[in-house]
Design a protein around this motif. Structure first.
Motif, mmCIF file in Angstrom:
data_model
loop_
_atom_site.group_PDB
_atom_site.id
_atom_site.type_symbol
_atom_site.label_atom_id
_atom_site.label_comp_id
_atom_site.label_asym_id
_atom_site.label_seq_id
_atom_site.Cartn_x
_atom_site.Cartn_y
_atom_site.Cartn_z
ATOM 1 N N ASP A 177 0.714 -1.198 0.033
ATOM 2 C CA ASP A 177 -0.017 0.133 -0.036
ATOM 3 C C ASP A 177 0.768 1.247 -0.060
ATOM 4 O O ASP A 177 1.926 1.337 1.099
ATOM 5 C CB ASP A 177 -0.915 -0.059 1.290
ATOM 6 N N LEU A 223 2.693 7.748 -10.285
ATOM 7 C CA LEU A 223 3.411 6.732 -9.364
ATOM 8 C C LEU A 223 3.989 5.451 -10.290
ATOM 9 O O LEU A 223 3.138 5.017 -11.220
ATOM 10 C CB LEU A 223 2.142 5.702 -8.730
ATOM 11 N N LEU A 269 6.335 1.973 -10.780
ATOM 12 C CA LEU A 269 6.644 0.760 -9.904
ATOM 13 C C LEU A 269 7.547 -0.045 -10.788
ATOM 14 O O LEU A 269 7.278 -0.172 -12.040
ATOM 15 C CB LEU A 269 5.418 -0.016 -9.607
ATOM 16 N N ASP A 273 6.708 -3.487 -12.954
ATOM 17 C CA ASP A 273 5.447 -2.754 -13.084
ATOM 18 C C ASP A 273 4.356 -3.661 -13.054
ATOM 19 O O ASP A 273 4.305 -4.898 -13.883
ATOM 20 C CB ASP A 273 5.537 -2.012 -14.615
ATOM 21 N N VAL A 292 -2.387 -1.124 -10.429
ATOM 22 C CA VAL A 292 -2.590 -0.291 -9.175
ATOM 23 C C VAL A 292 -3.918 -0.229 -9.032
ATOM 24 O O VAL A 292 -4.576 0.353 -9.987
ATOM 25 C CB VAL A 292 -1.696 0.993 -9.194
ATOM 26 N N HIS A 293 -4.559 -0.672 -7.738
ATOM 27 C CA HIS A 293 -5.846 -0.181 -7.556
ATOM 28 C C HIS A 293 -5.970 0.782 -6.318
ATOM 29 O O HIS A 293 -5.202 0.468 -5.392
ATOM 30 C CB HIS A 293 -6.420 -1.690 -7.037
ATOM 31 N N THR A 294 -6.839 1.683 -6.630
ATOM 32 C CA THR A 294 -6.979 2.888 -5.817
ATOM 33 C C THR A 294 -8.136 2.877 -5.021
ATOM 34 O O THR A 294 -9.231 2.636 -5.458
ATOM 35 C CB THR A 294 -6.648 4.140 -6.577
ATOM 36 N N ASP A 309 -2.940 3.378 -2.894
ATOM 37 C CA ASP A 309 -2.509 2.757 -4.113
ATOM 38 C C ASP A 309 -2.037 1.427 -3.761
ATOM 39 O O ASP A 309 -0.889 1.442 -3.152
ATOM 40 C CB ASP A 309 -1.531 3.795 -4.781
ATOM 41 N N HIS A 310 -2.930 0.527 -4.003
ATOM 42 C CA HIS A 310 -2.418 -0.769 -3.520
ATOM 43 C C HIS A 310 -2.038 -1.592 -4.839
ATOM 44 O O HIS A 310 -2.456 -1.700 -5.913
ATOM 45 C CB HIS A 310 -3.831 -1.524 -3.065
ATOM 46 N N PHE A 311 -0.914 -2.363 -4.775
ATOM 47 C CA PHE A 311 -0.414 -3.154 -5.722
ATOM 48 C C PHE A 311 0.289 -4.646 -5.211
ATOM 49 O O PHE A 311 0.518 -4.664 -4.103
ATOM 50 C CB PHE A 311 0.771 -2.480 -6.713
ATOM 51 N N VAL A 325 9.285 1.713 -5.626
ATOM 52 C CA VAL A 325 8.329 2.492 -5.468
ATOM 53 C C VAL A 325 8.503 4.108 -5.674
ATOM 54 O O VAL A 325 8.999 4.829 -4.861
ATOM 55 C CB VAL A 325 7.329 2.326 -4.221
ATOM 56 N N SER A 344 7.162 7.821 -6.609
ATOM 57 C CA SER A 344 6.060 9.020 -6.478
ATOM 58 C C SER A 344 6.497 10.314 -7.202
ATOM 59 O O SER A 344 7.595 10.850 -6.798
ATOM 60 C CB SER A 344 5.107 8.955 -5.704
#
Length: 293
Positions: A36, A54, A56, A59, A62-64, A74-76, A87, A89
């Motif tokens: 997260d 964002l 990653l 790669d 990402v689920h927000t 932002d969950h991945f 990570v 940003s």
């Protein structure tokens, strides 16, 4: 440790560009990781997030969503073997002067229960993972402000100035798992510890106080200790949440960028997660903040 005043103006709004890189190294291949990120600056009356990106590596999608305290998360997840994770940003934030004016004076604890108060501040007067209530913390607060809270903001400032003056800034003394009770005993630590201790002192007297994670722009090349920052906010009925930085001993101004709030550090970690694999995880953090036109 007292910090030298930054050679920049805080009397006007600022436009700031932030790059925040978190790099994880693992002792061996990690099979799965769940992460997260709370890295997107908030948009509120005191600041506007004009841009956010964002990145990653590896790669993955990402689920927000927004958590219980309305922080953007932002969950991945990674479900392939990997030995590193980056990570990164990048954000652009416009900070603003506080148009509310000076905080009100003369507010007592009774004002928190007035009919017009609809703020859900109850989590911020209770114990939390890093902030417990014990006799030592209560006694220290009473020694500073007396037996009763006579003015929510003025008494909070007295507690904050007390933390600022009695603490020694020492980045090698504590760690991210140090709680308020441990920090107040040693009277040494970093901004996270300063914030936790001030929050603990306020809560011990019934003053609603919450943790803030974010950045502080000092006009220099950013490092983790200089730019990535933590402070706290006090709730004042009829006014709202007002920020105070016990590390620097002053109100937060246009040099501060808010990322997330919570009961303590555990609710507002910039990057958090868990993984499945052998060995330990090692983390590096690099933050850069620049003023832009």
């Amino acid at each position: 440790m007292d910090f030298p005043p930054p050679q920049i103006s805080s009397s006007t709004g600022m436009r700031l560009r932030v790059r925040h890189l978190t790099r994880f190294h693992y002792d061996g291949p990690v099979l799965d990781s769940f992460n997260d990120a709370r890295l997107c600056p908030v948009s509120d009356p005191l600041q506007r997030c004009a841009a956010f990106d964002l990145r990653l590596n590896p790669d993955v999608p990402v689920h927000t969503h927004h958590d219980f305290y309305l922080n953007r998360v932002d969950h991945f997840e990674l479900h392939q073997p990997h030995e590193t994770l980056e990570v990164e940003s990048t954000s652009v934030v416009e900070t603003r002067l506080d148009a509310r004016g000076l905080p009100p004076t003369g507010l007592t604890l009774d004002s928190l229960h007035a009919p017009g108060v609809n703020e859900n501040y109850f989590d911020f007067v209770a114990e939390s993972k890093f902030i417990s209530q014990n006799v030592t913390i209560w006694r220290e607060a009473v020694d500073v402000i007396g037996q009763n809270v006579s003015d929510l903001w003025a008494d909070s400032l007295r507690l904050g100035q007390h933390v600022h003056s009695m603490f020694a800034y020492d980045p090698d003394w504590t760690h991210v798992h140090t709680n308020a009770a441990e920090a107040i005993k040693d009277r040494r630590g970093v901004c996270q510890d300063y914030a936790h201790v001030m929050i603990a002192l306020c809560r011990s007297q019934g003053i609603p106080a919450r943790y803030v994670s974010g950045y502080f722009f000092n006009g220099k090349t950013g490092t983790e200790n200089e730019a990535s920052h933590a402070w706290m906010e006090v709730f004042l009925p009829g006014y709202g949440w007002k920020a105070w930085d016990p590390t620097h001993g002053r109100e937060a101004d246009t040099r501060y960028i808010k990322l997330a709030i919570g009961r303590d550090y555990d609710d507002a970690k910039p990057v958090s997660g868990r993984f499945r694999g052998k060995g330990r995880q090692h983390m590096e953090v690099h933050v850069q903040i620049r003023q832009t036109e």
